[in-house]
Design an enzyme around this catalytic site. Structure first.
Site, PDB file in Angstrom:
ATOM      1  N   CYS A  75       0.778  -1.137   0.044  1.00  0.00           N
ATOM      2  CA  CYS A  75       0.112   0.079   0.175  1.00  0.00           C
ATOM      3  C   CYS A  75       0.941   1.290   0.010  1.00  0.00           C
ATOM      4  O   CYS A  75       1.640   1.617   1.026  1.00  0.00           O
ATOM      5  CB  CYS A  75      -0.850  -0.122   1.104  1.00  0.00           C
ATOM      6  N   CYS A 225      -4.786   5.821  -4.751  1.00  0.00           N
ATOM      7  CA  CYS A 225      -4.333   4.563  -4.441  1.00  0.00           C
ATOM      8  C   CYS A 225      -2.932   4.834  -4.825  1.00  0.00           C
ATOM      9  O   CYS A 225      -2.596   5.008  -6.119  1.00  0.00           O
ATOM     10  CB  CYS A 225      -4.934   3.658  -5.281  1.00  0.00           C
TER      11      CYS A 225
END
Ligand SMILES: N[C@@H](CCC[C@H](N)C(=O)O)C(=O)O
Length: 321
Positions: A75, A225
């Protein structure tokens, strides 16, 4: 009492739990249930839980639990916030963080804006191979700028793992309905991406300027993202050489703000280097008992706002075009 943090990178929101501060670390089933509960209900919800733990070779380890309880390999936005957390905990500005597939180099960057701390993180490893994403489409071993009428008729698609899986399409205008429908389809049982995929649509605004919107696996639409914007920057550099200046950072705008990426292309594309630079904002400190944490009981939280969000908002106002 145990302290959790609510944080964000480009408004991609997470809770950070440092397992090393607990008398008894949470086992995986409790982490999954906690992630689902925190992300659904707490302080307006979030996109995931970032779990900090000890590491043998790095300053710390980060695990990523999506809002639906699934675990991701990486992430990017989350890594910036965990890097800030570890940097403040150990008073270091440059170090490595262990992630599920690789130790990644991170460093403190110049503030993005007054009162907006920023970190730069390495995004790696890169693979285009269908077995790594994984995907399956017409015996292809790589999908780069391919027409896939089963996805959408008038767009082309590129798939890359960094190392979590991304499907990227450059479009003249982003159609959110198409993105949502494709994202939902490819993250339900489907013939093409058996483990799901993060889907990003990207618009080129100018030389080294992109706008990217992502439907994330395990979450749905997010404000940004980090791995998606990094993967999109890599595909941009590979496919749109005329609009890519390799000597400069790329500005990647998103619904939550803006980040910078840096792409060093290598003739072996998997060996290209990717960096993601952006805010690491802590919005809330949360205290609860370790017992409540183990019982997934979030009814007795003591919440303190950090006051950092107003600086982030000022940054967003300064970039809105
Ligand atoms: N928001 C993240 C990616 C989180 C994981 C993703 N949903 C997946 O399942 O791969 C980022 O900033 O990179």
């Amino acid at each position: 009492m145990v302290k959790l943090l609510k944080v964000h990178g480009s408004e991609n929101k997470f809770f950070i739990l440092d397992q090393t501060l607990l008398e008894t670390p949470l086992p995986d089933d409790q982490l999954k249930a906690l992630a689902i509960n925190l992300c659904k209900n707490t302080l307006g919800g979030a996109d995931g839980l970032l779990v900090v733990d000890t590491s043998e070779n790095c300053l710390g380890k980060m695990r990523v639990i999506n809002a639906d309880g699934s675990e991701a390999k990486m992430c990017g936005n989350g890594l910036r916030t965990v890097s800030r957390y570890l940097s403040e905990k150990y008073q270091l500005d440059e170090f490595k963080v262990e992630t599920l597939e690789a130790p990644l180099s991170v460093s403190k960057a110049d503030d993005f804006y007054k009162g907006v701390p920023a970190f730069s993180v390495e995004i790696a490893p890169i693979s285009f191979n269908n077995t790594d994403l994984p995907f399956s489409y017409q015996q292809m071993t790589e999908m780069i700028d391919q027409k896939v009428p089963e996805f959408l008729l008038d767009q082309t698609f590129s798939a890359v793992a960094v190392p979590n899986p991304h499907l990227i399409s450059f479009v003249p205008e982003i159609n959110e309905d198409d993105l949502g429908t494709l994202g939902k389809t490819l993250n339900s049982t489907n013939l093409y991406f058996p483990e799901g995929v993060n889907v990003s649509f990207a618009k080129i605004l100018d030389t080294n300027e992109l706008f990217v919107q992502t439907y994330e696996r395990g979450v749905g639409f997010t404000n940004a993202c980090g791995t998606g914007m990094s993967a999109t920057s890599l595909i941009f550099a590979l496919l749109h050489a005329n609009e890519f200046d390799p000597t400069q950072d790329i500005s990647v705008y998103n619904p939550g703000g803006m980040v910078k990426t840096h792409v060093n292309l290598n003739s072996i594309k998997e060996l290209s280097e990717l960096h993601l630079i952006g805010n690491a904002t802590f919005t809330h400190e949360i205290q609860l008992s370790e017992q409540d944490l183990h019982n997934n009981d979030l009814s007795n939280l003591k919440v303190t706002e950090t006051g950092e969000q107003k600086n982030y908002q000022a940054f967003v106002d300064s970039i809105s075009k």
